[in-house]
Design an enzyme around this catalytic site. Sequence first.
Site, PDB file in Angstrom:
ATOM      1  N   TYR A 145      22.483  24.121 -41.912  1.00  0.00           N
ATOM      2  CA  TYR A 145      23.073  24.456 -40.554  1.00  0.00           C
ATOM      3  C   TYR A 145      21.169  25.709 -40.601  1.00  0.00           C
ATOM      4  O   TYR A 145      20.308  24.509 -39.639  1.00  0.00           O
ATOM      5  CB  TYR A 145      23.662  25.359 -40.035  1.00  0.00           C
ATOM      6  CG  TYR A 145      23.454  25.867 -38.190  1.00  0.00           C
ATOM      7  CD1 TYR A 145      23.609  25.287 -37.419  1.00  0.00           C
ATOM      8  CD2 TYR A 145      22.758  27.015 -38.557  1.00  0.00           C
ATOM      9  CE1 TYR A 145      23.059  25.346 -36.014  1.00  0.00           C
ATOM     10  CE2 TYR A 145      22.689  27.813 -36.834  1.00  0.00           C
ATOM     11  CZ  TYR A 145      22.706  26.535 -35.819  1.00  0.00           C
ATOM     12  OH  TYR A 145      22.580  27.263 -34.559  1.00  0.00           O
TER      13      TYR A 145
ATOM     14  N   GLU B 199      19.741  33.867 -36.386  1.00  0.00           N
ATOM     15  CA  GLU B 199      20.479  32.853 -37.297  1.00  0.00           C
ATOM     16  C   GLU B 199      21.375  33.180 -37.712  1.00  0.00           C
ATOM     17  O   GLU B 199      22.497  32.539 -38.200  1.00  0.00           O
ATOM     18  CB  GLU B 199      20.225  31.303 -37.642  1.00  0.00           C
ATOM     19  CG  GLU B 199      19.351  30.724 -36.412  1.00  0.00           C
ATOM     20  CD  GLU B 199      20.061  29.927 -35.880  1.00  0.00           C
ATOM     21  OE1 GLU B 199      20.751  30.178 -35.846  1.00  0.00           O
ATOM     22  OE2 GLU B 199      20.032  29.676 -34.519  1.00  0.00           O
TER      23      GLU B 199
ATOM     24  N   ASP C 299      26.235  22.093 -35.549  1.00  0.00           N
ATOM     25  CA  ASP C 299      27.190  23.864 -35.761  1.00  0.00           C
ATOM     26  C   ASP C 299      28.822  23.943 -34.933  1.00  0.00           C
ATOM     27  O   ASP C 299      28.821  21.939 -34.529  1.00  0.00           O
ATOM     28  CB  ASP C 299      26.202  24.843 -35.356  1.00  0.00           C
ATOM     29  CG  ASP C 299      26.608  24.914 -33.663  1.00  0.00           C
ATOM     30  OD1 ASP C 299      26.538  23.489 -33.273  1.00  0.00           O
ATOM     31  OD2 ASP C 299      25.779  25.574 -33.196  1.00  0.00           O
TER      32      ASP C 299
END
Length: 323
Positions: free
Chosen positions: A99, A16, A117
Amino acid sequence: MPWKGISDPYKIWVSEIILQQTKVEQGEKYYLAFVKKYPSVADLANANQEELYTLWQGLGYYNRCKNMILAAKEIMHAHGGKFPKTHAEILSLKGIGDYTAAAISSFAFHLPYAVVDGNVVRVLSRVFAIKESFHTAKGKMAFQLLAQSLLSKKEPSAYNQAIMDLGALICKPKNPNCLECPFQRICKAYLSDEINIYPTKKIKLVIKERFLHFFLFEDKHHFYITKRTGNDIWRNLFTFFSVESDNAENVDCPTEIKIIHSVEPQMISQLLTHQKITGIFHHCKTNPQIVATLNLMQIKKNALSQFAFPRLLISFLEKNNYL
Ligand code: SF4
């Protein structure tokens, strides 16, 4: 994607962070190299920063690496080397925002946190015809709440993956494949034929450029300053006498000043939220008559630090060893 379907929180975190500013195709080779060199949190916590920067070369935003090492060290010290399992603890780690925390929480630990997102925002804004921009505090909150209310509490990871995939593969920014979309019948943007107006774009800030000519009156022991009043930037802060102009070269200033400023001016710029300020600093010999006309305050040079100046002037003063 090598990270798809994995449940190791460390690897989800790495993927991520790499993907934050990087396209999937480009991120893949970095991800593989990263987890090969640093296969665990402990390896990352002991990483040599220079070596990590070298591996990261090409990805940019090096702060991400720095934060990852700090977070890894924190996991080692505060959590005994085990990746924390609660959303609050994950969110508190350096460099992890809403997120990433939701992604790790749901994909690794099946906790009920909805990811929001760009893909998710696009799908939700179209299906529900939301005109609020995600880039405002109000809009961000609205999307987070909506996403959270829609989340499957039983299968949060499957839900999150599904809506992200829908955004990436079907509800694409341009030419979404509505005919194959499961939401076609209820999608407000599709039904009203207004797909292209969603999601609302980030409003671009118009930066106004301003040129402020500062006249620094100085004698052996004193500076002459003034306090800014009025409804403009730097209200109640101290500055030198200044005149605004529409360029850096010429200034329409009082005639007396024109005559006395002689030294080559120095230029320093500062970006504020809506304005770029360029300060052009002119050194002036003190002329008691002008100082009186301009109503300036005489202050001792060694008292400079007692007055609050804007950042731009502090830069000038520091650069010239006055502070
Ligand atoms: S119907 Fe079209 S616009 Fe609406 S969610 Fe599906 S792909 Fe996106």
